[in-house]
Design a protein around this motif. Structure first.
Motif, PDB file in Angstrom:
ATOM      1  N   GLU A   2       0.844  -1.184   0.000  1.00  0.00           N
ATOM      2  CA  GLU A   2       0.000   0.000   0.000  1.00  0.00           C
ATOM      3  C   GLU A   2       0.879   1.234   0.000  1.00  0.00           C
ATOM      4  OE1 GLU A   2      -3.207   1.882   3.011  1.00  0.00           O
ATOM      5  OE2 GLU A   2      -3.480  -0.219   2.472  1.00  0.00           O
ATOM      6  N   THR A   3       0.504   2.209  -0.821  1.00  0.00           N
ATOM      7  CA  THR A   3       1.262   3.448  -0.940  1.00  0.00           C
ATOM      8  C   THR A   3       0.314   4.613  -0.780  1.00  0.00           C
ATOM      9  OG1 THR A   3       2.788   2.414  -2.496  1.00  0.00           O
ATOM     10  CG2 THR A   3       2.747   4.796  -2.477  1.00  0.00           C
ATOM     11  N   VAL A  26     -12.015   8.122  -4.371  1.00  0.00           N
ATOM     12  CA  VAL A  26     -10.865   8.716  -5.048  1.00  0.00           C
ATOM     13  C   VAL A  26      -9.726   7.715  -5.175  1.00  0.00           C
ATOM     14  CG1 VAL A  26      -9.087  10.507  -4.884  1.00  0.00           C
ATOM     15  CG2 VAL A  26     -11.456  11.068  -4.355  1.00  0.00           C
ATOM     16  N   ASP A  27      -9.464   6.932  -4.135  1.00  0.00           N
ATOM     17  CA  ASP A  27      -8.342   5.986  -4.205  1.00  0.00           C
ATOM     18  C   ASP A  27      -8.583   4.899  -5.248  1.00  0.00           C
ATOM     19  OD1 ASP A  27     -10.363   4.935  -2.516  1.00  0.00           O
ATOM     20  OD2 ASP A  27      -8.926   3.637  -1.492  1.00  0.00           O
ATOM     21  N   VAL A  28      -9.829   4.495  -5.427  1.00  0.00           N
ATOM     22  CA  VAL A  28     -10.157   3.486  -6.441  1.00  0.00           C
ATOM     23  C   VAL A  28      -9.933   4.063  -7.834  1.00  0.00           C
ATOM     24  CG1 VAL A  28     -12.049   2.131  -7.449  1.00  0.00           C
ATOM     25  CG2 VAL A  28     -11.762   2.226  -4.964  1.00  0.00           C
TER      26      VAL A  28
END
Length: 119
Positions: A2-3, A26-28
């Motif tokens: 994970e970053t 947003v991360d998706v």
């Protein structure tokens, strides 16, 4: 793995707006766009220009009957390498088409990729 990536300003606003419009976090959306970019890069850089020029040169020599034994080995190695690259490119096209929800042919048209006609 994970970053965490911090976006500031207009880019963060743009990504947030796009994510909201598409109804995803947003991360998706960011992960999807990164994956698309990696696939696009691999699709577009599948065959190095210098290797392509050498392959064509050797094919012309083979056609004219002037290919040496050493060049024949080189030609066979280039053909093997090209087949592996082509297989990877097809996998990448399929993956990108799935991400975008498109048929592969439509994606190829959008990218300006034409299939090689059967001879």
């Amino acid at each position: 793995m994970e970053t965490t990536i911090r976006l500031n300003g207009k880019l963060a606003d743009l990504l947030g707006s796009d994510a909201q419009r598409e109804g995803v976090p947003v991360d998706v959306l960011a992960a999807r766009r990164l994956e698309e970019n990696v696939l696009l890069w691999r699709i577009r850089t599948a065959a190095p220009e210098d290797e392509t020029r050498e392959l064509h040169r050797l094919l012309r020599r083979q056609k004219s009957g002037t290919l040496t034994a050493k060049e024949r080995e080189q030609l066979l190695a280039l053909i093997d390498s090209r087949e592996l690259l082509t297989a990877q490119r097809l996998e990448d096209l399929g993956a990108l088409a799935r991400l975008r929800g498109l048929p592969v042919r439509e994606l190829m048209n959008q990218l300006g990729i034409r299939p090689i006609p059967a001879s």
